[in-house]
Design a protein around this motif. Structure first.
Motif, PDB file in Angstrom:
ATOM      1  N   ILE A   1       0.815  -1.201   0.000  1.00 26.94           N
ATOM      2  CA  ILE A   1       0.000   0.000   0.000  1.00 26.94           C
ATOM      3  C   ILE A   1       0.855   1.260   0.000  1.00 26.94           C
ATOM      4  O   ILE A   1       0.524   2.256  -0.637  1.00 26.94           O
ATOM      5  CB  ILE A   1      -0.958  -0.008   1.214  1.00 26.94           C
ATOM      6  N   ILE A   2       1.994   1.242   0.724  1.00 22.76           N
ATOM      7  CA  ILE A   2       2.758   2.469   0.896  1.00 22.76           C
ATOM      8  C   ILE A   2       3.722   2.752  -0.237  1.00 22.76           C
ATOM      9  O   ILE A   2       4.362   3.794  -0.261  1.00 22.76           O
ATOM     10  CB  ILE A   2       3.542   2.443   2.211  1.00 22.76           C
ATOM     11  N   GLN A   3       3.844   1.823  -1.194  1.00 25.86           N
ATOM     12  CA  GLN A   3       4.817   2.050  -2.248  1.00 25.86           C
ATOM     13  C   GLN A   3       4.367   3.136  -3.214  1.00 25.86           C
ATOM     14  O   GLN A   3       3.177   3.301  -3.479  1.00 25.86           O
ATOM     15  CB  GLN A   3       5.074   0.766  -3.060  1.00 25.86           C
ATOM     16  N   PRO A   4       5.297   3.870  -3.827  1.00 18.09           N
ATOM     17  CA  PRO A   4       4.918   4.854  -4.846  1.00 18.09           C
ATOM     18  C   PRO A   4       4.475   4.159  -6.113  1.00 18.09           C
ATOM     19  O   PRO A   4       4.897   3.046  -6.397  1.00 18.09           O
ATOM     20  CB  PRO A   4       6.228   5.622  -5.068  1.00 18.09           C
TER      21      PRO A   4
ATOM     22  N   ALA B   1      -4.795 -15.105  -9.298  1.00 19.05           N
ATOM     23  CA  ALA B   1      -4.274 -13.740  -9.277  1.00 19.05           C
ATOM     24  C   ALA B   1      -5.001 -12.946  -8.206  1.00 19.05           C
ATOM     25  O   ALA B   1      -6.236 -12.865  -8.218  1.00 19.05           O
ATOM     26  CB  ALA B   1      -4.442 -13.076 -10.641  1.00 19.05           C
ATOM     27  N   THR B   2      -4.254 -12.362  -7.284  1.00 20.60           N
ATOM     28  CA  THR B   2      -4.833 -11.589  -6.181  1.00 20.60           C
ATOM     29  C   THR B   2      -4.533 -10.116  -6.380  1.00 20.60           C
ATOM     30  O   THR B   2      -3.387  -9.738  -6.628  1.00 20.60           O
ATOM     31  CB  THR B   2      -4.269 -12.060  -4.831  1.00 20.60           C
ATOM     32  N   LYS B   3      -5.567  -9.300  -6.278  1.00 22.02           N
ATOM     33  CA  LYS B   3      -5.417  -7.863  -6.464  1.00 22.02           C
ATOM     34  C   LYS B   3      -6.114  -7.132  -5.323  1.00 22.02           C
ATOM     35  O   LYS B   3      -7.263  -7.439  -4.995  1.00 22.02           O
ATOM     36  CB  LYS B   3      -6.002  -7.429  -7.810  1.00 22.02           C
ATOM     37  N   THR B   4      -5.406  -6.187  -4.714  1.00 22.59           N
ATOM     38  CA  THR B   4      -5.965  -5.389  -3.629  1.00 22.59           C
ATOM     39  C   THR B   4      -6.193  -3.959  -4.126  1.00 22.59           C
ATOM     40  O   THR B   4      -5.293  -3.341  -4.693  1.00 22.59           O
ATOM     41  CB  THR B   4      -5.019  -5.364  -2.415  1.00 22.59           C
ATOM     42  N   THR B   5      -7.396  -3.453  -3.919  1.00 22.16           N
ATOM     43  CA  THR B   5      -7.718  -2.076  -4.288  1.00 22.16           C
ATOM     44  C   THR B   5      -8.193  -1.340  -3.050  1.00 22.16           C
ATOM     45  O   THR B   5      -8.829  -1.929  -2.165  1.00 22.16           O
ATOM     46  CB  THR B   5      -8.812  -2.035  -5.368  1.00 22.16           C
ATOM     47  N   CYS B   6      -7.875  -0.046  -2.982  1.00 24.52           N
ATOM     48  CA  CYS B   6      -8.216   0.760  -1.817  1.00 24.52           C
ATOM     49  C   CYS B   6      -8.952   2.015  -2.253  1.00 24.52           C
ATOM     50  O   CYS B   6      -8.729   2.545  -3.348  1.00 24.52           O
ATOM     51  CB  CYS B   6      -6.954   1.141  -1.034  1.00 24.52           C
TER      52      CYS B   6
ATOM     53  N   ASP C   1     -10.187   1.422   3.435  1.00 21.69           N
ATOM     54  CA  ASP C   1     -11.317   0.677   2.882  1.00 21.69           C
ATOM     55  C   ASP C   1     -10.853  -0.214   1.735  1.00 21.69           C
ATOM     56  O   ASP C   1     -11.387  -0.176   0.623  1.00 21.69           O
ATOM     57  CB  ASP C   1     -12.405   1.643   2.408  1.00 21.69           C
ATOM     58  N   CYS C   2      -9.832  -1.041   2.003  1.00 19.14           N
ATOM     59  CA  CYS C   2      -9.231  -1.891   0.968  1.00 19.14           C
ATOM     60  C   CYS C   2      -9.995  -3.199   0.820  1.00 19.14           C
ATOM     61  O   CYS C   2     -10.544  -3.736   1.786  1.00 19.14           O
ATOM     62  CB  CYS C   2      -7.769  -2.180   1.301  1.00 19.14           C
ATOM     63  N   ALA C   3     -10.024  -3.708  -0.380  1.00 21.36           N
ATOM     64  CA  ALA C   3     -10.662  -4.988  -0.680  1.00 21.36           C
ATOM     65  C   ALA C   3      -9.717  -5.827  -1.519  1.00 21.36           C
ATOM     66  O   ALA C   3      -9.016  -5.302  -2.396  1.00 21.36           O
ATOM     67  CB  ALA C   3     -11.983  -4.771  -1.418  1.00 21.36           C
ATOM     68  N   THR C   4      -9.682  -7.130  -1.245  1.00 18.77           N
ATOM     69  CA  THR C   4      -8.815  -8.052  -1.973  1.00 18.77           C
ATOM     70  C   THR C   4      -9.664  -9.045  -2.750  1.00 18.77           C
ATOM     71  O   THR C   4     -10.584  -9.655  -2.197  1.00 18.77           O
ATOM     72  CB  THR C   4      -7.883  -8.809  -1.007  1.00 18.77           C
ATOM     73  N   LEU C   5      -9.363  -9.202  -4.025  1.00 19.84           N
ATOM     74  CA  LEU C   5     -10.105 -10.096  -4.903  1.00 19.84           C
ATOM     75  C   LEU C   5      -9.136 -11.077  -5.544  1.00 19.84           C
ATOM     76  O   LEU C   5      -8.108 -10.679  -6.086  1.00 19.84           O
ATOM     77  CB  LEU C   5     -10.836  -9.301  -5.987  1.00 19.84           C
ATOM     78  N   THR C   6      -9.472 -12.358  -5.477  1.00 25.83           N
ATOM     79  CA  THR C   6      -8.676 -13.394  -6.127  1.00 25.83           C
ATOM     80  C   THR C   6      -9.455 -13.952  -7.310  1.00 25.83           C
ATOM     81  O   THR C   6     -10.598 -14.388  -7.152  1.00 25.83           O
ATOM     82  CB  THR C   6      -8.317 -14.533  -5.158  1.00 25.83           C
TER      83      THR C   6
END
Length: 423
Positions: free
Chosen positions: A64-67, A391-396, A402-407
């Protein structure tokens, strides 16, 4: 020391977040020494789940914290000599894969460190009727016309094997000390030997793995104690190899079907790794049709340099090619690696596979169809054509809360060149 100590300051999570995450792991280590109450999973297994959750927390905060930096990492170059471990890498050759940086698509380069959760592989065998429902994890393996699959019924492990592509089956059972969430199957390249095991027990620096079962000449299951988890086992002929120990820096060999093991780490490491994790390369074993590829991952900044060693008898290892893996931190490959027909394959980014051949070389393979911005991938191939990937993707939302992870599951029928969402 932990692996984050080697990361550049710009790619580390805040110290308080890192400290809290690692405190959870340490708390789990102490909990792993507790006694297990009747009817509950072992305390060590509870620690494994806790450690996995803590590792996921670390990964989530870290991502999350990466640029924003564009999707995909640097390309995997064509095979380079082993001297690349200490010498600068040359410019990409004409045969190298092109960089992956779709214009206008924000995202963090995928940083792979092994799959926290096993890849459910049952959908790869829609044409086979199994005598027991395959368990979660890598519960099915195939070598030619031989198929071995495992399932769990309560506290009973059920292992079925077929020598005629699933037309007929032989089934064996073994009582487990307690229910387990998944099982792993390792089948030799010639289809004559296999080992089945639930998740490992033991801490990150203690080799204490139990509950695995090997096949005997009559097909019955025999319980053995392993120096590493069954998911890290592979067969070189009749020799059973297992990697494990602290950060998987050790390699063991058994010539008596798992009854005893000898530490043969120096055959790959060059010398015996020091106690604990002190920078020694991690060892991952990939099953080949004609032997085993031991892939040593040495720290290279925040990523790794992989060197492959191939053995056909479990005693003599031939050193082959090396390649930089910019998206993989040292550690077990886990769900990133899979048998691939007579060879093996490693996931190196959302758009790249790296095939490991029986002659100890690397061959880059381009993938299409996996969407940009995924955070992790798990992979399994049935053969050189058919494969499955999670494939797992996290969106915030705004403010990265309010992040959600979808596989999402994808399949391929052309060796990983193209992937489509599973129906």
């Amino acid at each position: 020391m932990n692996i984050f100590d080697e990361f550049p300051a710009t790619r580390r999570m805040p110290e308080d977040a890192e400290r809290r995450a690692w405190a959870r792991i340490k708390k789990g280590i102490h909990a792993g020494e507790e006694k297990t109450a009747p009817g509950r999973p072992s305390a060590k297994w509870r620690f494994a789940v806790l450690a996995g959750a803590a590792a996921a927390a670390i990964a989530a905060v870290f991502l999350i914290i990466q640029p924003w930096a564009g999707v995909g990492g640097p390309p995997i170059s064509a095979p380079v000599p082993s001297s690349a471990l200490t010498s600068p890498q040359p410019s990409p050759s004409p045969g190298s894969l092109p960089p992956s940086s779709p214009a206008g698509v924000p995202g963090e380069p995928i940083m792979l460190a092994g799959s926290l959760n096993p890849v459910g592989v049952a959908p790869l065998w829609p044409d086979v009727v199994f005598p027991v429902v395959p368990g979660a994890g890598r519960s099915i393996a195939q070598a030619g016309s031989v198929i071995v699959e495992a399932g769990v019924q309560g506290s009973t492990l059920v292992v079925a094997n077929s020598s005629d592509s699933g037309a007929t089956w032989t089934t064996n059972r073994a009582a487990l000390p307690s229910p387990v969430p998944y099982v792993d199957v390792s089948l030799s390249g010639d289809g004559t030997h296999w080992i089945v095991g639930p998740p490992h027990e033991g801490g990150s620096t203690v080799s204490s793995y139990v509950g695995a079962y090997v096949s005997t000449s009559g097909g019955a299951l025999q319980r053995v104690s392993l120096p590493g988890p069954a998911s890290h086992a592979a067969w070189a002929g009749s020799t059973l190899l297992v990697s494990g120990g602290a950060i998987d820096t050790h390699l063991w060999s058994s010539t008596d079907n798992g009854q005893s093991f000898t530490d043969i780490s120096p055959r790959v490491q060059g010398s015996m790794p020091p106690p604990g994790y002190q920078g020694a390369p991690s060892i991952s074993l990939l099953q080949l049709r004609g032997g085993v590829a031991a892939v040593a991952l040495a720290q290279n900044g925040a990523s790794s340099t992989a060197t492959v060693y191939v053995t056909r008898d479990g005693a003599t290892f031939g050193k082959g090619a090396s390649a930089d893996l910019p998206n993989i931190a040292p550690g077990p490959l886990g769900g990133l690696a899979s048998t691939y027909g007579s060879d093996a394959a490693i996931v190196t980014s959302a758009v790249h596979l790296l095939k490991v051949t029986a002659d100890a070389q690397f061959q880059p393979l381009a993938m299409a169809g996996i969407p940009p911005g995924v955070n992790s991938l798990g992979i399994q191939f049935r053969d050189a054509a058919r494969g499955i990937a999670n494939a797992t993707k996290t969106t915030c939302g705004a403010g990265k809360t309010d992040c959600a992870t979808l596989t999402t599951r994808y399949t391929t029928a052309d060796g990983g060149a193209t992937w489509t969402p599973a129906p």
